[in-house]
Design a protein around this motif. Sequence first.
Motif, PDB file in Angstrom:
ATOM      1  N   ILE A   1       0.813  -1.146   0.093  1.00  0.00           N
ATOM      2  CA  ILE A   1       0.068   0.061  -0.101  1.00  0.00           C
ATOM      3  C   ILE A   1       0.867   1.382   0.091  1.00  0.00           C
ATOM      4  N   ASP A   2       1.998   1.337   0.742  1.00  0.00           N
ATOM      5  CA  ASP A   2       2.837   2.339   0.860  1.00  0.00           C
ATOM      6  C   ASP A   2       3.288   2.721  -0.686  1.00  0.00           C
ATOM      7  N   LEU A   3       3.617   1.709  -1.431  1.00  0.00           N
ATOM      8  CA  LEU A   3       4.252   1.859  -2.995  1.00  0.00           C
ATOM      9  C   LEU A   3       3.116   2.226  -3.695  1.00  0.00           C
ATOM     10  N   LEU A   4       1.878   1.672  -3.722  1.00  0.00           N
ATOM     11  CA  LEU A   4       0.448   1.903  -4.443  1.00  0.00           C
ATOM     12  C   LEU A   4       0.144   3.193  -4.072  1.00  0.00           C
ATOM     13  N   SER A   5       0.484   3.800  -3.097  1.00  0.00           N
ATOM     14  CA  SER A   5       0.027   5.053  -2.580  1.00  0.00           C
ATOM     15  C   SER A   5       0.905   6.399  -3.003  1.00  0.00           C
ATOM     16  N   LYS A   6       1.984   6.137  -3.847  1.00  0.00           N
ATOM     17  CA  LYS A   6       2.762   7.150  -4.220  1.00  0.00           C
ATOM     18  C   LYS A   6       1.953   8.066  -4.980  1.00  0.00           C
ATOM     19  N   ASP A   7       2.500   9.290  -4.885  1.00  0.00           N
ATOM     20  CA  ASP A   7       1.693  10.499  -5.431  1.00  0.00           C
ATOM     21  C   ASP A   7       1.498  10.571  -7.012  1.00  0.00           C
ATOM     22  N   TRP A   8       2.606  10.071  -7.910  1.00  0.00           N
ATOM     23  CA  TRP A   8       2.375   9.951  -9.301  1.00  0.00           C
ATOM     24  C   TRP A   8       1.452   9.044  -9.366  1.00  0.00           C
ATOM     25  N   LEU A   9       0.996   7.840  -8.671  1.00  0.00           N
ATOM     26  CA  LEU A   9      -0.070   7.034  -9.041  1.00  0.00           C
ATOM     27  C   LEU A   9      -1.368   7.465  -8.305  1.00  0.00           C
ATOM     28  N   THR A  10      -1.478   8.578  -7.591  1.00  0.00           N
ATOM     29  CA  THR A  10      -2.874   8.778  -6.671  1.00  0.00           C
ATOM     30  C   THR A  10      -3.082  10.159  -6.824  1.00  0.00           C
ATOM     31  N   SER A  11      -2.437  10.826  -7.892  1.00  0.00           N
ATOM     32  CA  SER A  11      -2.821  12.470  -7.702  1.00  0.00           C
ATOM     33  C   SER A  11      -3.262  12.483  -9.468  1.00  0.00           C
ATOM     34  N   ASN A  12      -3.883  13.641  -9.675  1.00  0.00           N
ATOM     35  CA  ASN A  12      -4.274  14.008 -11.018  1.00  0.00           C
ATOM     36  C   ASN A  12      -3.390  14.818 -11.616  1.00  0.00           C
ATOM     37  N   ARG A  13      -2.497  15.257 -10.714  1.00  0.00           N
ATOM     38  CA  ARG A  13      -1.622  16.342 -11.253  1.00  0.00           C
ATOM     39  C   ARG A  13      -0.407  15.703 -12.158  1.00  0.00           C
ATOM     40  N   SER A  14       0.394  16.594 -12.999  1.00  0.00           N
ATOM     41  CA  SER A  14       1.308  15.892 -13.836  1.00  0.00           C
ATOM     42  C   SER A  14       2.529  15.830 -12.868  1.00  0.00           C
ATOM     43  N   HIS A  15       3.263  14.872 -12.870  1.00  0.00           N
ATOM     44  CA  HIS A  15       4.534  14.548 -12.357  1.00  0.00           C
ATOM     45  C   HIS A  15       5.650  14.250 -13.020  1.00  0.00           C
ATOM     46  N   SER A  16       6.819  14.950 -12.776  1.00  0.00           N
ATOM     47  CA  SER A  16       8.179  14.529 -13.620  1.00  0.00           C
ATOM     48  C   SER A  16       8.878  13.636 -12.786  1.00  0.00           C
ATOM     49  N   LEU A  17       8.991  12.377 -13.549  1.00  0.00           N
ATOM     50  CA  LEU A  17       9.676  11.117 -13.247  1.00  0.00           C
ATOM     51  C   LEU A  17      11.108  11.020 -13.944  1.00  0.00           C
ATOM     52  N   ASN A  18      12.131  10.870 -13.206  1.00  0.00           N
ATOM     53  CA  ASN A  18      13.314  10.938 -13.545  1.00  0.00           C
ATOM     54  C   ASN A  18      13.795   9.542 -13.645  1.00  0.00           C
ATOM     55  N   TYR A  19      15.072   9.480 -14.217  1.00  0.00           N
ATOM     56  CA  TYR A  19      15.634   8.143 -14.266  1.00  0.00           C
ATOM     57  C   TYR A  19      15.864   7.688 -12.821  1.00  0.00           C
ATOM     58  N   ASN A  20      16.347   8.539 -11.721  1.00  0.00           N
ATOM     59  CA  ASN A  20      16.578   8.173 -10.435  1.00  0.00           C
ATOM     60  C   ASN A  20      15.334   7.524  -9.927  1.00  0.00           C
ATOM     61  N   ASP A  21      13.988   8.226 -10.232  1.00  0.00           N
ATOM     62  CA  ASP A  21      12.900   7.875  -9.733  1.00  0.00           C
ATOM     63  C   ASP A  21      12.501   6.402 -10.176  1.00  0.00           C
ATOM     64  N   ILE A  22      12.730   6.283 -11.376  1.00  0.00           N
ATOM     65  CA  ILE A  22      12.635   4.891 -11.803  1.00  0.00           C
ATOM     66  C   ILE A  22      13.523   3.686 -11.109  1.00  0.00           C
ATOM     67  N   ASN A  23      14.495   4.149 -11.057  1.00  0.00           N
ATOM     68  CA  ASN A  23      15.536   3.199  -9.919  1.00  0.00           C
ATOM     69  C   ASN A  23      14.957   2.946  -8.646  1.00  0.00           C
ATOM     70  N   VAL A  24      14.464   3.980  -7.933  1.00  0.00           N
ATOM     71  CA  VAL A  24      13.823   4.002  -6.644  1.00  0.00           C
ATOM     72  C   VAL A  24      12.564   3.007  -6.687  1.00  0.00           C
ATOM     73  N   LEU A  25      11.907   3.472  -7.639  1.00  0.00           N
ATOM     74  CA  LEU A  25      10.719   2.390  -7.861  1.00  0.00           C
ATOM     75  C   LEU A  25      10.994   0.927  -8.031  1.00  0.00           C
ATOM     76  N   LEU A  26      11.954   0.819  -8.815  1.00  0.00           N
ATOM     77  CA  LEU A  26      12.593  -0.582  -8.986  1.00  0.00           C
ATOM     78  C   LEU A  26      12.902  -1.302  -7.885  1.00  0.00           C
ATOM     79  N   SER A  27      13.651  -0.582  -7.048  1.00  0.00           N
ATOM     80  CA  SER A  27      14.169  -1.076  -5.889  1.00  0.00           C
ATOM     81  C   SER A  27      12.825  -1.550  -4.850  1.00  0.00           C
ATOM     82  N   ASP A  28      12.081  -0.490  -4.688  1.00  0.00           N
ATOM     83  CA  ASP A  28      10.849  -0.439  -3.832  1.00  0.00           C
ATOM     84  C   ASP A  28       9.978  -2.003  -4.207  1.00  0.00           C
TER      85      ASP A  28
END
Length: 187
Positions: free
Chosen positions: A77-104
Amino acid sequence: MQKQLKKILISTTLIIFSLIFISWFFPFSFLNFNKSISYTPDPIFVKEYNEKLTSLKSKLQSDKEQNQIKDSVNHSIDLLSKDWLTSNRSHSLNYNDINVLLSDVNDIQHNFINLERSGKIKDKNTLDYLYVVIDNYEDIKEQLHAIKEQKHANRSSLKTLLGNLHMSFSSNESIIETFYDQYLQSE
């Protein structure tokens, strides 16, 4: 002399604009220093996703027993509640964000694998759903790796991949909820 200066100025300007265009059009290319992409999810999809997530959270809160199964679902749930998944706003995802997601995702998948290995789940149906959860996290990891490897993909392709990833997280949320429901029924 003036003609030569004019040619150099025009050439430099063209090169700079070309680099800017390439870095905008190909966000993860080696020419782009920022390596980020803006993602705006579908508002209707986000609304439905948040409703399902709220439902799962309330089921967890109503279960007063603390155990490894509940802990694993809470981590999800902590992972599924990330802001880029739960918000209507536009989010900037960078290469590091993808690495953090992958680790999580990798950590949470290992939590569920450890849960399976612990032998605490005796019910065959619950165990089957647990295998589906583990497989689904593997699919999400593959999608994240695919996004990371898209060095020559254009902005449109990357946005499509991020949309598909968002759908996979939603699907995963449904599967986790079904797994948890089955676990509660088997108790």
